[in-house]
Design a protein around this motif. Sequence first.
Motif, PDB file in Angstrom:
ATOM      1  N   VAL B 294       1.913  54.515  59.511  1.00  0.00           N
ATOM      2  CA  VAL B 294       2.764  53.992  58.455  1.00  0.00           C
ATOM      3  C   VAL B 294       3.989  54.880  58.346  1.00  0.00           C
ATOM      4  CG1 VAL B 294       1.434  55.230  56.695  1.00  0.00           C
ATOM      5  CG2 VAL B 294       2.832  53.298  56.026  1.00  0.00           C
ATOM      6  N   MET B 295       5.129  54.249  58.115  1.00  0.00           N
ATOM      7  CA  MET B 295       6.349  55.008  57.909  1.00  0.00           C
ATOM      8  C   MET B 295       6.649  54.937  56.425  1.00  0.00           C
ATOM      9  SD  MET B 295       9.887  54.610  57.456  1.00  0.00           S
ATOM     10  CE  MET B 295      10.309  52.987  58.029  1.00  0.00           C
ATOM     11  N   HIS B 296       7.015  56.064  55.853  1.00  0.00           N
ATOM     12  CA  HIS B 296       7.333  56.046  54.432  1.00  0.00           C
ATOM     13  C   HIS B 296       8.715  56.620  54.211  1.00  0.00           C
ATOM     14  CE1 HIS B 296       6.634  55.690  50.237  1.00  0.00           C
ATOM     15  NE2 HIS B 296       6.897  56.956  50.029  1.00  0.00           N
ATOM     16  N   LYS B 297       9.522  55.835  53.520  1.00  0.00           N
ATOM     17  CA  LYS B 297      10.884  56.271  53.213  1.00  0.00           C
ATOM     18  C   LYS B 297      10.912  56.805  51.795  1.00  0.00           C
ATOM     19  CE  LYS B 297      13.439  52.735  55.136  1.00  0.00           C
ATOM     20  NZ  LYS B 297      14.581  51.858  55.230  1.00  0.00           N
ATOM     21  N   MET B 298      11.515  57.968  51.642  1.00  0.00           N
ATOM     22  CA  MET B 298      11.725  58.490  50.293  1.00  0.00           C
ATOM     23  C   MET B 298      13.220  58.480  50.035  1.00  0.00           C
ATOM     24  SD  MET B 298       8.853  61.443  50.369  1.00  0.00           S
ATOM     25  CE  MET B 298       9.413  62.058  51.906  1.00  0.00           C
ATOM     26  N   LYS B 299      13.651  59.122  48.969  1.00  0.00           N
ATOM     27  CA  LYS B 299      15.070  59.023  48.619  1.00  0.00           C
ATOM     28  C   LYS B 299      15.982  59.460  49.746  1.00  0.00           C
ATOM     29  CE  LYS B 299      15.549  58.572  43.753  1.00  0.00           C
ATOM     30  NZ  LYS B 299      14.437  59.156  43.011  1.00  0.00           N
TER      31      LYS B 299
END
Lengths: 104, 1223
Positions: B294-299
């Motif tokens: 899973v790829m997770h984007k934060m700010k």
Amino acid sequence: MQFNFICCLISRVLHNRIIMADKLRAQQQLEQLQTRYVGVGHADTTKHEWVSNVHRDSLASYIGHPAMLEHFSVAFNEPRERVRMQFVDKMIQPCGPPKEKEEI
Amino acid sequence: MSSAISLYSLTLVPPSAITSSIVGQFSGRRQQEIITASGSRMQLYRFDPSAGRLVQITSTEVFGIIRTIKPFRVAGSSKDCIIIGSDSGRIAILEYKPEQTQFVQVHLETFGKTGVRRVVPGEYLAVDPKGRATMIASVEKNKLVYILNRDTNANITISSPLEAHKPRSLLYAVTGLDVGYDNPIFAALEVDYSEADLDPSGQAYREIQKTLTFYQLDLGLNHVVRMWSDIVDRQSNLLMEVPGGADGPSGVLVCTEGYIVYRHMNKAVHRVPIPRRRTPYDDSARKRIIVCGVMHKMKRDFFFLLQSDEGDLFKVTIDYNVRGVEALKIQYFDTVPVAISLNILKSGFLFVAAEGGSHNFYQFVQLGEESGENEFTSTDYVKGDMSDYPAVHFHPRPLENLSLVYTMETLNPLIDAKVDNLTGEDAPQIYALAGQGPRSSFRSIRHGLDVTEVVASELPGEPTAVWTTKLTAQDTFDSYIVLSFTNGTLVLSIGETVEEVTDSGFLSSTPTLAVQQVGEDSLVQVYPKGIRHITANKEVDEWEAPLHTMVVAATTNSRQVAVALSTSEIVYFELDDEGQLNEYQDRKEMRASVTSLSVGDVPEGKVRSSFLAVGCDDSTVHVISLDPENTLESLSVQALTSSPTALRILSMPDSTFLENTQLLNASSTLYLHIGLYNGVYLRAVLDTITGQLSDTQTQFLGARPVKLFKVTAQDQPAILALSSRSWLAYTKDVSFMVTPLAYEALEFGDGFSSEQCEMGIVGIEGSNLRIFMVNDLTENTKSDGLPLAYTPRRLIRHPSRALFYVIESDNNTLAPDARQELLSMSRKQSDYEDLPAEEFGNPKFTGKWASCIEIVDPLSQEKFARIDMVNNEAAFSVTVCSFSASQPRREEEDEGVDRKPDGEEEEDLYLVVGTAKDLSLAPRRCGGGFLHVYKIVDEGRGLEFVHKTEVDDAPVAMLEFQGRLLVGVGRCLRIYDLGMKQLLRKSEYKSRSLNNIVTINAAHNRIIIGDIQQGVTYLVYRHADNQFLPFADDVVARHTTCVTMLDYETVAGGDKFGNLWVLRCKESVSRDADEDNGAQLLNARTYLDGASSRLDMLAHFYVQDVPTSIQKTQLVPGGREVILYSGLQGTIGVLAPFASQGDVDFFQQLETLLRNEARPLAGRDHLIYRGSYVPVKSVIDGDLCEMYAVLPVDKKRSIAAELERTVREVERKVAGLRTRYAF
């Protein structure tokens, strides 16, 4: 009489043409089918081609039915992703290399 | 006997294996939700932080195989939609409507043939990260791209498909590339096999290459072009998109055996190895692959969590600048179960949809920044081949970055199940083997709602009744618990501690009949000699029953009180404006003595409830008006089968609608709930105007008279019905359910509400006071698990004791003996500790098997003996056999004919376990098999090894047959008898047409075998010649997984493609086989290599899941027998026989109407779906019929009109069929 004969000849030639054209059209249609639908056979389909095709269909079905993929995955005790990958790999050549074509 | 049968298929427990899970804002609210696809169902879950659990919001059956789902959001929208890749040959776009709690079809576009086919897209789905386009692809050749957009009314539009086909190429993975707002690009991992197909030398096959290809959708020109292609490692299997545009460098991660590569068009390649566990058991031949990620984007940042095939999570980060990627870094994160998909929620949670066993929900504690784990960087792996570098390692350790919040129990994979009644309850339980590897368990499943006990405390005496009450109308929580004993009343206050209250104003020297908070702030106590009205300042106002009479029944609500006297008179009181209870001038005299009374709650905005229900012991119930114009006038009478012991007027939410509005779901109907002396519970609709009773539903609850109480469970009004078990009647979705509580049988109960426990129930059981809560109304089965060591294969019950013998075996796993061997060879043993297998799995080793036998007691939840198999043997079959044919007949047998069976010594019982040595499954190879014989000792709790017998192939099926052992060894069927040193072969049957016998059933001299590929064969065993003669087999080569005999001629079974079927042998053939003296059968002509006669197919049905066990059994007390099957993905379902032809016609008609009116969401045609392999025969789909309840009102009406019935009648009939057979 002469006229009749000529008519007859023409009609026969035409008839042959039509038969030829029919054959050609059938041939074209078949080719069209073969490009559109993978696995459509032809008069010279070899046993290897046919069996490979059946195996590829089966493997695609194993991959596509989640329950069946799980069935294999549980038996092999391997993650489903690995089983799936192995099955796609198998589809490349499911029944070994094709036989040498005999020189006619 | 009629040769036709009609069956009704019902799913009792839906599959719990998740195929695909996605996260998004599907309701359009800020909170993220999770959608999971399992089998043919889609579920929507929301995390409830206060309860700390995932709550199922909705579950929809789509009648099609969901292969993949993807969320997408078109630009400018705040709501995510769902695309389904299924077997329908169509692309379906769904939207979740929170107000209807339903999925709604937005688009459905046909692109190909139906079914799971090689070249029909549906297997792979990729979405452009900006939601502008989607690619749907098949395993071979076909890829279609659809452009998604919005029109001026904010509706989603879909273009006609654009083709990106490539003939003779196989697809491994596809993903959308993040390119910001440039033209969308899809990345695909492909292999072109056209040359390998033509090259007989095999050279081309060996040199085959895998390519990473970028397909660009040119939005301006409206076509797809192959933009870029490059060769990647041959073993690559997975693609992960890397954020692009302003968020990152764009490109993809290509996951391959052993390492991970960053790739992008014309950009440098970056590689990192996948670290391996540092253990002495490491099989260096096995390379790690990434199974999901899973790829997770934060700010400002992003990271990947990638999971290896051992379950280890790795955090992958990318260092980049404007020129591109600088380095790729990988670090061990934590270890969680091997997953199908991972989802990260923005609120800091990780959902792990596990492959086997329960799904887990974790909270992020940290992101691995301070873990001190080794980080491996791509700058160290620039030159040369990845295999030239030494392997990198890490130390697996318990969770550091994640903490487990919630586990969602599953039955996946469900490998074997047996229905039995070991507890002696009314209804039997299902004992099942579920789970995979060390995450597997022995499950006891029973019909019941799971409850959480809050308090259980012993009381000084045995109370007869209990109430809870508030003190004023404004209170939200209850303040008093009032207990009534045979000679007094005790009042307890609810607070931090529970204390006795002495100044409550209640009369404590007498038992109590009813307690109620009335008016603003006063209380009412009804006791046998009168009524006590206690005001807030403890002033007491008393009404005394007339001389020589007693109050026998009472009912109250916040404004009304009615009591019945022993003279069959009913006295009615109502609260006036000053808060005084006033007696109505007349009393109503009933013809028989009154057993129970009920006045409903005061409806909102009214001053009184207008009905009083009176139950009399002449088996009638009367509805009496309380309206001022006709007070105490009888409105209706209903005759019952027994005298009513409890009545309760309560409105419940349901799907009924007001005739003049289209309002659905929001309405509720007034019901009269009736409990009878004979243990039957009824629910009848009470007409709010006329007071007439109609549409009665009944259910048998138990042997004791029924008591009914009003409680609240999960925010909805419910009825607690107490008989020999405790039941809860409630509404699920829109259908009415009556489900037992998985709890003690209570004698009296009431609702309970306090700060700690808002929707609790208080009850008394003996001298115990119990307070508990109902956890979940969506699941009506409760399953308890007992962990097992390896993947369970089969279970068998001890013939007389409540014990199960379970055999377990795991492929590619190190057995303890092999592990010990490796450990002794390893030098690092001193610093190595074994990790708990439940979390880290058993060490894997190609070609090794780990296997054991365990003895399980499901009642005490205990395990007794465990025997591990050695020498790479794996157990596959088990049976209990007495070998009574060979045991010398005891002399006592003649003298003691009438001897009591339990007085005698038990005959010796043996457990026989069939094992295979060095088994390899693909290609199938087997180094022989063994039959282990164990003597059952120690009252079934111990096993004593007797001997083992070598056989030539794996024995997969076994059964005791006439005191001897019947074994299916490969393609042979043999009879063995017990010898001194080994088993002795007595008879054998071998057939060219068999491959591998997997099931055996026997009755009398008949043996029915099921072959792994060739369907079932009926044989007769002839004692005289010691010979098996086949006399009937099947026309279809079914890949049998399970078979059971329904009667002497009929079998029901399942095959690995997900079909259930019923086959029957012609009666004449069956009779001839039994009567035959030998010559005829022996010389019968075989037909196409098979037996002389064929079986007839009576029924056929596709259930999608692979059936793993099938059994004829009874599930509800007093119900008819059903065929119960279990499916691999965790399904439990039944096929129930119809009782009458009228029902068959009705449901057939309903099914046909529903097929048109309730078209499946994924676009599959229902009839074709249920007939995926063979057309449906003689089975009506109950799951479809039950869709009726959730249809919109107008459709319901039109269907009911077609059936010439009312909506309520149709609903009742559908619901009734379920309760009659199952739960």
